[in-house]
Motif scaffolding. Sequence first.
Motif, PDB file in Angstrom:
ATOM      1  N   LEU A 153       7.924 -33.273 -10.660  1.00 43.17           N
ATOM      2  CA  LEU A 153       7.943 -34.690 -10.287  1.00 43.17           C
ATOM      3  C   LEU A 153       6.562 -35.313 -10.352  1.00 43.17           C
ATOM      4  CD1 LEU A 153      10.416 -34.853  -7.241  1.00 43.17           C
ATOM      5  CD2 LEU A 153      10.815 -35.572  -9.608  1.00 43.17           C
ATOM      6  N   GLN A 154       5.543 -34.523 -10.016  1.00 46.69           N
ATOM      7  CA  GLN A 154       4.177 -35.031  -9.970  1.00 46.69           C
ATOM      8  C   GLN A 154       3.284 -34.253 -10.928  1.00 46.69           C
ATOM      9  OE1 GLN A 154       3.928 -34.457  -5.572  1.00 46.69           O
ATOM     10  NE2 GLN A 154       2.971 -36.477  -5.599  1.00 46.69           N
ATOM     11  N   ALA A 155       2.467 -34.972 -11.657  1.00 45.55           N
ATOM     12  CA  ALA A 155       1.488 -34.309 -12.509  1.00 45.55           C
ATOM     13  C   ALA A 155       0.436 -33.608 -11.665  1.00 45.55           C
ATOM     14  CB  ALA A 155       0.823 -35.328 -13.434  1.00 45.55           C
ATOM     15  N   ARG A 156       0.128 -34.203 -10.521  1.00 44.94           N
ATOM     16  CA  ARG A 156      -0.857 -33.657  -9.587  1.00 44.94           C
ATOM     17  C   ARG A 156      -0.729 -34.430  -8.291  1.00 44.94           C
ATOM     18  NH1 ARG A 156      -2.756 -37.060 -13.096  1.00 44.94           N
ATOM     19  NH2 ARG A 156      -2.917 -35.448 -14.698  1.00 44.94           N
ATOM     20  N   THR A 207       1.924 -55.328  -6.216  1.00 46.01           N
ATOM     21  CA  THR A 207       2.900 -55.479  -7.279  1.00 46.01           C
ATOM     22  C   THR A 207       4.281 -55.081  -6.758  1.00 46.01           C
ATOM     23  OG1 THR A 207       2.614 -53.215  -8.082  1.00 46.01           O
ATOM     24  CG2 THR A 207       1.136 -54.911  -8.985  1.00 46.01           C
ATOM     25  N   LEU A 208       5.314 -55.312  -7.575  1.00 45.02           N
ATOM     26  CA  LEU A 208       6.671 -54.974  -7.177  1.00 45.02           C
ATOM     27  C   LEU A 208       6.805 -53.474  -6.937  1.00 45.02           C
ATOM     28  CD1 LEU A 208       9.583 -55.892  -6.717  1.00 45.02           C
ATOM     29  CD2 LEU A 208       9.988 -55.602  -9.169  1.00 45.02           C
ATOM     30  N   LEU A 209       6.245 -52.659  -7.849  1.00 45.05           N
ATOM     31  CA  LEU A 209       6.305 -51.208  -7.665  1.00 45.05           C
ATOM     32  C   LEU A 209       5.507 -50.784  -6.444  1.00 45.05           C
ATOM     33  CD1 LEU A 209       6.020 -49.845 -11.324  1.00 45.05           C
ATOM     34  CD2 LEU A 209       8.049 -49.966  -9.872  1.00 45.05           C
ATOM     35  N   GLY A 210       4.399 -51.489  -6.179  1.00 42.16           N
ATOM     36  CA  GLY A 210       3.593 -51.185  -5.004  1.00 42.16           C
ATOM     37  C   GLY A 210       4.346 -51.425  -3.712  1.00 42.16           C
ATOM     38  N   MET A 211       5.222 -52.421  -3.702  1.00 44.11           N
ATOM     39  CA  MET A 211       6.036 -52.707  -2.525  1.00 44.11           C
ATOM     40  C   MET A 211       7.148 -51.667  -2.358  1.00 44.11           C
ATOM     41  SD  MET A 211       4.763 -55.531  -1.259  1.00 44.11           S
ATOM     42  CE  MET A 211       3.728 -56.900  -1.818  1.00 44.11           C
ATOM     43  N   PHE A 212       7.646 -51.145  -3.470  1.00 46.37           N
ATOM     44  CA  PHE A 212       8.744 -50.187  -3.419  1.00 46.37           C
ATOM     45  C   PHE A 212       8.279 -48.791  -3.023  1.00 46.37           C
ATOM     46  CE2 PHE A 212      11.663 -47.158  -5.527  1.00 46.37           C
ATOM     47  CZ  PHE A 212      12.833 -47.512  -4.877  1.00 46.37           C
ATOM     48  N   SER A 213       7.050 -48.469  -3.332  1.00 49.20           N
ATOM     49  CA  SER A 213       6.524 -47.131  -3.072  1.00 49.20           C
ATOM     50  C   SER A 213       6.664 -46.690  -1.610  1.00 49.20           C
ATOM     51  CB  SER A 213       5.059 -47.065  -3.524  1.00 49.20           C
ATOM     52  OG  SER A 213       4.528 -45.782  -3.310  1.00 49.20           O
ATOM     53  N   PRO A 214       6.326 -47.545  -0.609  1.00 47.62           N
ATOM     54  CA  PRO A 214       6.496 -47.115   0.788  1.00 47.62           C
ATOM     55  C   PRO A 214       7.937 -46.801   1.151  1.00 47.62           C
ATOM     56  CG  PRO A 214       5.074 -49.043   0.661  1.00 47.62           C
ATOM     57  CD  PRO A 214       5.677 -48.868  -0.694  1.00 47.62           C
ATOM     58  N   PHE A 268       0.078 -40.413 -10.774  1.00 44.73           N
ATOM     59  CA  PHE A 268       0.284 -39.015 -10.399  1.00 44.73           C
ATOM     60  C   PHE A 268       1.776 -38.695 -10.309  1.00 44.73           C
ATOM     61  CE2 PHE A 268      -0.132 -41.404  -6.434  1.00 44.73           C
ATOM     62  CZ  PHE A 268       0.975 -40.991  -5.716  1.00 44.73           C
ATOM     63  N   MET A 269       2.627 -39.737 -10.240  1.00 42.37           N
ATOM     64  CA  MET A 269       4.079 -39.535 -10.259  1.00 42.37           C
ATOM     65  C   MET A 269       4.722 -40.763 -10.896  1.00 42.37           C
ATOM     66  SD  MET A 269       6.780 -38.586  -7.203  1.00 42.37           S
ATOM     67  CE  MET A 269       6.633 -40.174  -6.369  1.00 42.37           C
ATOM     68  N   TRP A 270       5.259 -40.576 -12.095  1.00 37.84           N
ATOM     69  CA  TRP A 270       5.889 -41.688 -12.800  1.00 37.84           C
ATOM     70  C   TRP A 270       7.216 -42.059 -12.129  1.00 37.84           C
ATOM     71  CZ3 TRP A 270      10.356 -42.915 -15.391  1.00 37.84           C
ATOM     72  CH2 TRP A 270      10.289 -44.032 -16.222  1.00 37.84           C
ATOM     73  N   PRO A 271       7.523 -43.390 -11.977  1.00 35.79           N
ATOM     74  CA  PRO A 271       6.754 -44.532 -12.481  1.00 35.79           C
ATOM     75  C   PRO A 271       5.934 -45.248 -11.416  1.00 35.79           C
ATOM     76  CG  PRO A 271       8.981 -45.237 -11.992  1.00 35.79           C
ATOM     77  CD  PRO A 271       8.913 -43.782 -11.611  1.00 35.79           C
ATOM     78  N   ILE A 272       6.088 -44.838 -10.125  1.00 36.89           N
ATOM     79  CA  ILE A 272       5.480 -45.666  -9.079  1.00 36.89           C
ATOM     80  C   ILE A 272       4.296 -45.016  -8.374  1.00 36.89           C
ATOM     81  CG2 ILE A 272       7.664 -46.847  -8.647  1.00 36.89           C
ATOM     82  CD1 ILE A 272       7.925 -45.144  -6.104  1.00 36.89           C
TER      83      ILE A 272
END
Length: 298
Positions: free
Chosen positions: A42-45, A192-199, A282-286
């Motif tokens: 899931l995560q590159a690192r 950004t929209l993805l930044g809001m979704f990450s939490p 470090f983890m696509w896409p967010i």
Amino acid sequence: MAPLLPRMHLFEIDDQPWFPPWLRSKVQAALTIAWTTHIPFLQARSPAQTVANILADTLGQAVFDHVFIDFCAGGGGPTPSIERHLNATLPPSSQQNEKEGVQFVLTDLHPHVPDWKKAAAESSHLSYIADPVDAANAPADLVGQYKDKGKKVFRLFNLAFHHFDDPLARAILKNTVETCDGFGIFELQDRTLLGMFSPILFGIGIMLLAPYYALCVWHVPWTLVFTYLIPVLPFVLVADGIVSALRTRTPEEVAHLLRTCGAEGGPAEIEKWELKSGKETFMWPIGKVNWIIATRKT
């Protein structure tokens, strides 16, 4: 991607004096997990390893010239992990690296000495200052002891700079310009929209992983009560995460604060500084580390 909204300095629950310290400690522990966890496939690192790579790539061989001081270390956060990854991945082409490694220091206005002492015991490249340290008024002897050894001082702000309102941010930048040689701002969110979704995704992850950490890592079963029965912990992590995103500054906004911080020497002094920024996935896409690094030009 441009910010969805203008920056809003709303309050975070975890910052409030009425929020119970025993719950705050678990919120901070969860944030450390977010920084240091690497999930294969899931995560590159991990984000912490990503920051270590950014420092190494941006500073190059000059990384050996610096001592990295975390001025808002909290319970330790990602800095011990950043130190391990940075010292493990740097090429052994420098005698200085082989003998000493790159040194990191934990400080905070509210020191977490027991946590720091435990982390420092695991690495000879990590130390801490037990007394309170104000990032807007760094003690002269703290910076001086490293400069006397020929080192440059680089300030770290890991998931921290968004906590400062504009006057305090300017005061911290002013003190940084006048006393240090570089600083790095690293955030796991943006406006950004993805930044809001990450939490939100982080909150779901915490609920899935809570039994493992509560029972096998922390050995604190009551954490499950405040995760599932009374879901205070996931609520605070998600709500504060969204507010953190709204608080996070763009590189242009940080550059404006730097230009208007009122540092001694005025605009001529600010012109001596070079600012770089970017986003590393470090983890696509967010999953992204949003970074800003400023250094004094040589």
